[in-house]
Design a protein around this motif. Structure first.
Motif, PDB file in Angstrom:
ATOM      1  N   LYS A  97       0.838  -1.200   0.000  1.00 54.80           N
ATOM      2  CA  LYS A  97       0.000   0.000   0.000  1.00 54.80           C
ATOM      3  C   LYS A  97       0.871   1.247   0.000  1.00 54.80           C
ATOM      4  O   LYS A  97       0.543   2.239  -0.623  1.00 54.80           O
ATOM      5  N   MET A  98       1.984   1.180   0.718  1.00 54.99           N
ATOM      6  CA  MET A  98       2.895   2.316   0.749  1.00 54.99           C
ATOM      7  C   MET A  98       3.500   2.527  -0.635  1.00 54.99           C
ATOM      8  O   MET A  98       3.611   3.654  -1.121  1.00 54.99           O
ATOM      9  N   LYS A  99       3.875   1.431  -1.302  1.00 56.03           N
ATOM     10  CA  LYS A  99       4.444   1.540  -2.651  1.00 56.03           C
ATOM     11  C   LYS A  99       3.418   2.068  -3.649  1.00 56.03           C
ATOM     12  O   LYS A  99       3.760   2.747  -4.604  1.00 56.03           O
ATOM     13  N   ALA A 100       2.149   1.703  -3.426  1.00 59.29           N
ATOM     14  CA  ALA A 100       1.102   2.107  -4.363  1.00 59.29           C
ATOM     15  C   ALA A 100       0.639   3.538  -4.122  1.00 59.29           C
ATOM     16  O   ALA A 100      -0.065   4.107  -4.941  1.00 59.29           O
ATOM     17  N   LEU A 102      -1.142   4.299  -1.334  1.00 56.28           N
ATOM     18  CA  LEU A 102      -2.438   4.170  -0.662  1.00 56.28           C
ATOM     19  C   LEU A 102      -2.345   4.468   0.833  1.00 56.28           C
ATOM     20  O   LEU A 102      -3.282   4.203   1.575  1.00 56.28           O
ATOM     21  N   VAL A 103      -1.193   4.970   1.264  1.00 58.63           N
ATOM     22  CA  VAL A 103      -0.994   5.327   2.673  1.00 58.63           C
ATOM     23  C   VAL A 103      -0.471   6.763   2.725  1.00 58.63           C
ATOM     24  O   VAL A 103       0.374   7.138   1.911  1.00 58.63           O
ATOM     25  N   SER A 104      -0.983   7.557   3.658  1.00 60.99           N
ATOM     26  CA  SER A 104      -0.419   8.898   3.842  1.00 60.99           C
ATOM     27  C   SER A 104       0.964   8.758   4.466  1.00 60.99           C
ATOM     28  O   SER A 104       1.161   7.925   5.335  1.00 60.99           O
ATOM     29  N   VAL A 105       1.908   9.583   3.985  1.00 63.09           N
ATOM     30  CA  VAL A 105       3.277   9.447   4.488  1.00 63.09           C
ATOM     31  C   VAL A 105       3.855  10.813   4.837  1.00 63.09           C
ATOM     32  O   VAL A 105       3.376  11.838   4.376  1.00 63.09           O
ATOM     33  N   LYS A 106       4.892  10.781   5.689  1.00 65.04           N
ATOM     34  CA  LYS A 106       5.606  12.034   5.928  1.00 65.04           C
ATOM     35  C   LYS A 106       7.104  11.810   5.887  1.00 65.04           C
ATOM     36  O   LYS A 106       7.583  10.680   5.985  1.00 65.04           O
ATOM     37  N   ALA A 149       7.629  10.085  -2.759  1.00 62.33           N
ATOM     38  CA  ALA A 149       6.195  10.374  -2.749  1.00 62.33           C
ATOM     39  C   ALA A 149       6.020  11.806  -3.230  1.00 62.33           C
ATOM     40  O   ALA A 149       6.792  12.685  -2.866  1.00 62.33           O
ATOM     41  N   ILE A 157       0.430  11.566  -6.357  1.00 62.65           N
ATOM     42  CA  ILE A 157       0.785  11.088  -7.694  1.00 62.65           C
ATOM     43  C   ILE A 157       1.020   9.585  -7.636  1.00 62.65           C
ATOM     44  O   ILE A 157       1.889   9.114  -6.903  1.00 62.65           O
ATOM     45  N   ILE A 186       8.705  14.035  -1.195  1.00 62.69           N
ATOM     46  CA  ILE A 186       9.554  13.509  -0.125  1.00 62.69           C
ATOM     47  C   ILE A 186      10.719  12.762  -0.749  1.00 62.69           C
ATOM     48  O   ILE A 186      10.533  11.975  -1.678  1.00 62.69           O
ATOM     49  N   THR A 221       3.938  16.305   4.920  1.00 58.79           N
ATOM     50  CA  THR A 221       2.974  15.210   4.928  1.00 58.79           C
ATOM     51  C   THR A 221       2.306  15.152   3.559  1.00 58.79           C
ATOM     52  O   THR A 221       1.865  16.168   3.036  1.00 58.79           O
ATOM     53  N   TYR A 225      -3.493   8.293  -1.881  1.00 57.74           N
ATOM     54  CA  TYR A 225      -4.282   8.356  -3.117  1.00 57.74           C
ATOM     55  C   TYR A 225      -5.735   8.139  -2.772  1.00 57.74           C
ATOM     56  O   TYR A 225      -6.091   7.185  -2.103  1.00 57.74           O
TER      57      TYR A 225
END
Lengths: 245, 231
Positions: A97-100, A102-106, A149, A157, A186, A221, A225
């Motif tokens: 999900k992180m690669k796709a 689909l997870v919010s990241v900071k 990201a 994106i 990021i 942050t 998606y």
């Protein structure tokens, strides 16, 4: 001679009267047409849009609540059952999900702001405006610099994100945005900064006096998606060689 | 006396001229205003349709989540069933990430150097147009295009994608509704017009296979990302 003058004056006043009446008619006409019919329709549309937006807000809240429940269910199962297989799949799911996106990241990175140039007289007025292709090229520079990201106006994106001009607005992930555009990325802030700063596109934009500014930021942050297209992504698509099947 | 009259007439004439100019401007302005209003009505209608579509999608997504949650609750105690639900979600996430090979109907576009060479921007624009037409998977010369795929000119003749060097011809594959894709590309003033100095070939195909992205940490990196929960 005296009489001629009087006639002349008479004509002038007649024309003046005509002009005033025309003027009044034009104003009355436009008021009647614009302010009643059009304004009525505009008002109706605005209230309808408002209503839809409220419905949308409630639906979004429901969606995130259900997503939370889902997450909790899975976590509970894993702690209760201590099933390694389940735990492994969940871990892989989080990574994928992180690669796709689909997870919010900071993380640390850069923020690039873009805006139309101030109005000025030029041979080609389209050079004053920021185009979808300009944004695409700036984003591509960030990708060259290994951004992990990226978002444009908080639209993540992904492999499926488009950025197309739709009239005076730009469509990203199926939603419309207008200037200014804020691109967040990021990655290594120095590499990202230098790559964009020294790119051809940054030079071209600055030359046309499009407002572009880049700054390194230690804590950015980037939201996940959240496309309105998300469920149409899988129709008619067949997965082959998938070991988890 | 006569002198005063002349002045009066001049003043009248000046006034008349001003009135006429004002009149002309006012009518012109009103016309413009009307067309502006008409345009904003069109825009508002567009916006309304967009909001409605957005809500339809949200409801569908919500219904699916509720169904999944119910399924999960019903499956309580059944590890196999729970595993299956997670696997389904994993598969979907892998499709979006580009981590699986996929097959479907779509379009194959071949772009070759002709009067000029293919540039970075040419490929960026085509890929963007494909995405705008809801392409589900895209590759260039069998390199899967994912969110972090860069397109980089390297020297005069080479272009690097996903860190791999390649040169023309570029074969772009896209899985999506082939007719919709073709229509979007052929649009007047659209992306194909900007490729008129290149050799371009479009071919619809029923069974396009698009390979997964290389997953050795060189194309998709996540080591600098910290997940944020509850967002």
């Amino acid at each position: 001679m005296q009489q001629n003058k009087n006639i002349l004056l008479g004509i002038i006043f007649a024309v003046l009267g005509l002009v005033i009446s025309l003027q009044i008619k034009s104003i009355v006409y436009s008021n009647k047409n614009l302010k009643s019919e059009m304004a009525e329709e505009v008002k109706k549309l605005i209230t309808e849009i408002q209503k839809e937006k409220e419905i949308g807000k409630k639906l979004s809240e429901k969606v995130s609540e259900n997503e939370r429940i889902k997450e909790e269910n899975i976590k509970n199962s894993i702690t209760i059952r201590k099933d390694d297989n389940l735990k492994n799949i969940k871990e892989e799911l989080d990574l994928v999900k992180m690669k796709a996106g689909l997870v919010s990241v900071k993380g640390a990175g850069v923020v690039v702001s873009l805006d139309d140039a101030d109005a000025r007289i030029t041979e080609d007025a389209s050079t004053l405006i920021l185009h979808d292709r300009d944004i695409l090229r700036v984003v591509n520079e960030l990708k060259k610099a290994n951004a992990q990201a990226i978002s444009i106006n908080d639209e993540r994106i992904t492999s499926l994100t488009e950025c197309v001009c739709a009239g005076p607005t730009i469509m990203i992930n199926g939603k419309k945005y207008t200037t200014p555009f804020v691109i967040k990325a990021i990655g290594d802030p120095n590499v990202l900064y230098d790559t964009v700063k020294n790119s051809k596109i940054a030079y071209l934009l600055a030359r046309d006096m499009i407002k572009i500014s880049i700054s390194k930021v230690s804590d950015i942050t980037i939201p996940k998606y959240d496309s309105i297209k998300i469920d149409s992504l899988f129709s008619g698509l067949e997965v082959i060689n998938n070991e988890i099947r | 006396m006569k002198y005063g009259r002349n002045i009066a007439i001049s003043v009248m004439c000046v006034l008349l001229g001003m009135m006429m100019a004002w009149q002309y401007k006012s009518i012109d302005y009103n016309e413009r205003e009307k067309s502006l209003e008409r345009k904003s009505v069109e825009e508002l209608k567009d916006e309304l349709i967009r909001e409605q579509r957005n809500n339809e999608n949200l409801s569908a997504r919500n219904a699916e989540l509720e169904k999944e949650n119910k399924e999960y609750e019903n499956a309580k105690g059944d590890v196999t069933k729970e595993t299956q639900i997670l696997k389904h979600e994993l598969e979907r996430a892998r499709i979006i990430a580009g981590l699986v090979d996929v097959k479907g109907k779509g379009l194959v576009i071949t772009i070759d150097n002709d009067l000029v060479d293919v540039t970075e921007s040419n490929l960026l624009n085509v890929v963007n147009e494909l995405r705008a037409s809801d392409a589900q998977a895209i590759s260039i010369n069998d390199e899967r295009i994912v969110g972090s795929s860069e397109i980089r000119e390297a020297g005069r003749k080479y272009i690097m994608i996903n860190g791999k060097q390649m040169r023309a011809p570029f074969v772009i594959k896209a899985i999506a509704n082939p007719d919709k894709l073709e229509r979007a590309l052929m649009l007047l003033g659209g992306v194909l017009d900007s490729l008129e100095d290149l050799k371009v070939e479009l071919r619809k195909e029923d069974n396009i296979v698009i390979n997964k992205v290389r997953d050795d940490g060189s194309v998709i990196k996540t080591d600098m990302l910290t997940p944020v929960v509850n967002q």
